[in-house]
Design a protein around this motif. Structure first.
Motif, PDB file in Angstrom:
ATOM      1  N   ARG A   1      -4.336  -9.923  -6.077  1.00 24.56           N
ATOM      2  CA  ARG A   1      -2.948  -9.700  -6.524  1.00 24.56           C
ATOM      3  C   ARG A   1      -2.323 -11.002  -7.004  1.00 24.56           C
TER       4      ARG A   1
ATOM      5  N   ASP B   1       0.825  -1.210   0.000  1.00 21.53           N
ATOM      6  CA  ASP B   1       0.000   0.000   0.000  1.00 21.53           C
ATOM      7  C   ASP B   1       0.857   1.257   0.000  1.00 21.53           C
TER       8      ASP B   1
ATOM      9  N   ASP C   1      -5.325   6.361 -11.938  1.00 18.19           N
ATOM     10  CA  ASP C   1      -5.254   6.499 -10.485  1.00 18.19           C
ATOM     11  C   ASP C   1      -4.792   7.892 -10.053  1.00 18.19           C
TER      12      ASP C   1
ATOM     13  N   ASP D   1     -10.312   0.865  -2.253  1.00 16.32           N
ATOM     14  CA  ASP D   1      -9.605  -0.410  -2.156  1.00 16.32           C
ATOM     15  C   ASP D   1     -10.517  -1.444  -1.503  1.00 16.32           C
ATOM     16  N   TYR D   2     -11.032  -1.103  -0.337  1.00 22.73           N
ATOM     17  CA  TYR D   2     -12.028  -1.941   0.328  1.00 22.73           C
ATOM     18  C   TYR D   2     -12.719  -1.115   1.412  1.00 22.73           C
TER      19      TYR D   2
ATOM     20  N   LYS E   1     -11.103   2.446   2.827  1.00 21.93           N
ATOM     21  CA  LYS E   1      -9.655   2.362   2.612  1.00 21.93           C
ATOM     22  C   LYS E   1      -9.430   2.706   1.144  1.00 21.93           C
ATOM     23  N   TRP E   2      -8.719   3.811   0.890  1.00 23.75           N
ATOM     24  CA  TRP E   2      -8.489   4.269  -0.480  1.00 23.75           C
ATOM     25  C   TRP E   2      -7.276   3.588  -1.082  1.00 23.75           C
ATOM     26  N   LYS E   3      -7.405   3.151  -2.304  1.00 24.23           N
ATOM     27  CA  LYS E   3      -6.311   2.463  -2.982  1.00 24.23           C
ATOM     28  C   LYS E   3      -5.118   3.388  -3.155  1.00 24.23           C
ATOM     29  N   GLY E   4      -3.958   2.916  -2.698  1.00 21.60           N
ATOM     30  CA  GLY E   4      -2.739   3.710  -2.820  1.00 21.60           C
ATOM     31  C   GLY E   4      -2.498   4.648  -1.660  1.00 21.60           C
TER      32      GLY E   4
ATOM     33  N   VAL F   1      -7.946  -8.747  -1.374  1.00 23.18           N
ATOM     34  CA  VAL F   1      -6.898  -7.963  -2.049  1.00 23.18           C
ATOM     35  C   VAL F   1      -5.702  -8.851  -2.365  1.00 23.18           C
TER      36      VAL F   1
ATOM     37  N   ARG G   1       1.336   6.949  -6.718  1.00 22.81           N
ATOM     38  CA  ARG G   1       0.238   7.870  -6.999  1.00 22.81           C
ATOM     39  C   ARG G   1       0.676   9.318  -6.784  1.00 22.81           C
TER      40      ARG G   1
ATOM     41  N   GLN H   1       2.242   1.798  -3.451  1.00 26.58           N
ATOM     42  CA  GLN H   1       1.207   2.358  -4.315  1.00 26.58           C
ATOM     43  C   GLN H   1       0.996   3.840  -4.045  1.00 26.58           C
TER      44      GLN H   1
END
Length: 411
Positions: A129, A17, A39, A46-47, A63-66, A125, A24, A20
């Motif tokens: 992956r 994470d 992105d 993310d979830y 939970k934000w991706k990255g 997640v 970003r 990532q």
């Protein structure tokens, strides 16, 4: 000094994470981290981590991706454009509430429920992956999917996906020296094509389905042949053609494999791949695996018990195929570029039409009728693959395949 450090590696101090997030913020595209230009401008969920309801309005902790966990935010339902994640979250929340004997219409969640939901989200997640890694690694038409609706286990550790045999120490391959000159290897084979050169029959029909009985060898066209990849005598070398799914079984058999497409009878499904080792090395590893209660050793005993395939740490999707006393896959010995009869390829063909969604299985104690003396036989300890740590030769291991003709024990 450099030559001593060439094969050294160290663990990255950043988490996935965090890496990532760096990409970003620095606007760096990274295929391996699944960071694209899209992105950079959009916030991607993310979830979902938690839930609360205030005056009939639903809020979700995102939970934000990255981005790190410290940057999670509470968002109202109307702000979320991720229906699949919302559906998964509600399913997990329902399970968590049932586990805690809480009302299904609870307006907030207990810590234990939140912990369960987080574990499920992080598991998805990781499995996603892993699924992406498998599909990047494989070199065949069929895609690989991963699903675990049974427990919280993530991807297996210490397993590398390969597309061909990994040759171990003391093993040498002898490449094919000659090839065929056919214009149509199935309908008009010259001198019997590649199979005829070894006094054997052509193995496939016009639909590239195997037509010879189990125990007989298959000789495919090779790199020295005049025909191209579209030749109908090139089946196994085309690789897996069907979309398959690695899934967690619900009855304690570990991971399994099912097909997502209908597979016609006698069609090629997959190879059994792994590290090719000598019988001496196999014996050494076998003793170690016996102590662990697992083994993925497959003897290549077509003409002599000299080499063994070990799929414990290197393999393809066949690594996850389970045993059945009434299997839908049958083993054949296949020769392509390597004509050393001690080193056949091990190919699985469908014994019958297999429905979409059906689990793929083969018999770990597979034998061929005595009339087919030149058959491949599984290593006698193969039936322990993927099973829990049970002392060898002290108890009989129960078979859980569930078919009517079950032998009740794997050995």
């Amino acid at each position: 000094m450099a030559r001593y450090l060439k094969d050294c590696s160290v663990s990255c101090k950043y988490s996935w994470d965090e890496l990532q997030a760096v990409c970003r913020r620095q606007k760096l595209v990274c295929k391996h981290l699944a960071v694209t230009e899209d992105d950079f401008s959009d916030y991607v969920v993310d979830y979902l981590c938690n839930y609360r309801k205030i005056k009939s309005q639903e809020f979700f902790l995102v939970k934000w991706k990255g981005y790190s966990d410290s940057e999670n935010t509470w968002e109202p339902h109307k702000n979320l454009k991720c229906p699949k994640l919302l559906q998964q979250f509600r399913q997990d929340m329902r399970l968590a509430l049932l586990r805690d004997n809480m009302p299904l219409d609870s307006s907030s969640l207990e810590a234990s429920a939140v912990s369960f939901i987080l574990q499920r989200a992080k598991q998805r997640v990781k499995l996603q992956r892993w699924e992406e890694e498998l599909n990047r690694a494989c070199q065949h038409k069929g895609c690989i999917f991963v699903r675990n609706d049974v427990d919280l286990d993530g991807p297996p550790k210490d397993f590398t996906y390969i597309n061909n045999y990994k040759i171990g120490g003391g093993v040498e391959l002898n490449e094919a020296a000659v090839g065929c000159e056919c214009t149509d290897c199935i309908k008009a084979p010259v001198n019997g094509c590649c199979a005829g050169a070894s006094d054997n029959c052509t193995a496939y029909n016009d639909n590239m389905q195997v037509k010879i009985r189990p125990g007989m060898p298959i000789y495919e066209c090779n790199s020295q042949c005049q025909c191209g990849i579209d030749c109908r005598n090139r089946v196994v070398q085309r690789g897996i053609q069907y979309d398959l799914c690695i899934f967690k079984t619900a009855n304690g058999r570990g991971w399994g494999v099912c097909t997502l497409e209908r597979i016609p009878k006698n069609s090629f499904v997959m190879e059994y791949l792994g590290e090719v080792i000598t019988s001496e090395e196999a014996e050494r590893r076998g003793q170690m695996y016996d102590q662990q209660g697992v083994t993925y050793l497959f003897d290549l005993d077509y003409v002599a018990d000299v080499f063994t395939v070990d799929a414990a740490h290197y393999g393809n999707i066949s690594h996850f195929v389970n045993h059945s006393c009434n299997p839908n896959l049958q083993v054949y010995n296949v020769f392509i570029d390597n004509l050393d009869e001690r080193l056949p390829k091990i190919a699985f063909f469908a014994t019958r039409a297999i429905r979409a969604g059906e689990e793929l299985t083969f018999d770990y104690k597979m034998t061929i009728d005595e009339v087919d003396a030149e058959s491949t036989k599984m290593d006698t300890n193969f039936s322990l693959a993927g099973m829990p740590d049970i002392p060898i030769n002290r108890i009989r291991m129960e078979c859980k395949c569930g078919v009517e003709s079950c032998r009740k024990y794997l050995f």
